[in-house]
Design an enzyme around this catalytic site. Structure first.
Site, short mmCIF file in Angstrom:
data_model
loop_
_atom_site.label_atom_id
_atom_site.label_comp_id
_atom_site.label_asym_id
_atom_site.label_seq_id
_atom_site.Cartn_x
_atom_site.Cartn_y
_atom_site.Cartn_z
N ASP A 133 0.85 -1.18 0.00
CA ASP A 133 0.00 0.00 0.00
C ASP A 133 0.89 1.24 0.00
OD1 ASP A 133 -2.37 -1.45 0.06
OD2 ASP A 133 -2.45 -1.49 2.24
N ASP A 182 -7.12 -1.58 -4.37
CA ASP A 182 -8.20 -1.25 -3.43
C ASP A 182 -9.17 -0.25 -4.06
OD1 ASP A 182 -6.99 -2.87 -1.51
OD2 ASP A 182 -5.84 -1.20 -0.67
#
Length: 203
Positions: A162, A176
């Protein structure tokens, strides 16, 4: 799988449903029984849209992760909009936005199941908006599943990369984002009564 398809909204019988506006027939099309003009098959084209969107979303996610790992990991965050938005690499063993880090294998299995369900739905797909939504879901699920399988600490337990970090919000990635956008679009389509096979139902 059949239960998952039912939850997503794939109808088994089209009765009492209003069909989506058909595309104009091509010149010279054959006449069906009763004088109706045969419509060109739209299913393969919608499936092509689904997989094109999925491939684009997957490649964008994969490329962005490779880039930030090579250039940003173990370095200071890069501020894009001051304190409001920055690029900061973290390894997330949980689900989207960092939830459920103790259930990495479960999330891996769920991602794989989502991919299988979408692949099965594709053969009944005649709606362009649903093709876009499912393509985003498929690309996002494949992106994070790739991390689960190939990144440390091991197969099926890999941590997702991330790097998008808005202020006062969880750090996330492009996969995401694709999953969330696809999910929101599915909710909108469901409220409007549009089904993946292109029919519109009225309550």
């Amino acid at each position: 799988m059949a239960e998952a398809e039912r939850i997503i909204g794939m109808p088994e019988t089209p009765e009492a449903r209003e069909p989506e506006q058909a595309e104009p027939p091509e010149p010279g099309g054959d006449e069906q029984e009763g004088g109706a003009t045969a419509a060109a098959p739209r299913g393969p084209r919608r499936v092509a849209v689904l997989f094109t969107v999925a491939v684009v979303a997957y490649l964008l996610d994969l490329g962005s992760k490779l880039l930030v790992v090579a250039k940003l990991e173990h370095h200071a965050p890069i501020q894009v909009l001051g304190d409001w938005f920055e690029l900061r690499v973290i390894r997330n063993a949980g689900a989207a936005f960092g939830f459920g880090e103790a259930f990495t294998i479960i999330f891996t299995v769920i991602a794989a199941a989502v991919i299988v369900v979408i692949a099965r739905l594709a053969r009944k797909l005649y709606s362009l908006p649903w093709a876009l939504a499912l393509g985003l879901l498929l690309g996002g699920a494949l992106g994070n599943l790739t991390d689960r399988v190939f990144r440390a600490p091991g197969v099926l337990e890999g941590a997702v990369v991330d790097f998008l970090a808005p202020k006062n919000f969880a750090v996330f990635n492009l996969a995401d984002s694709a999953i969330v956008c696809g999910g929101i679009l599915i909710v909108i389509l469901s409220f409007r009564g549009l089904d993946p096979d292109g029919t519109v139902h009225k309550d």
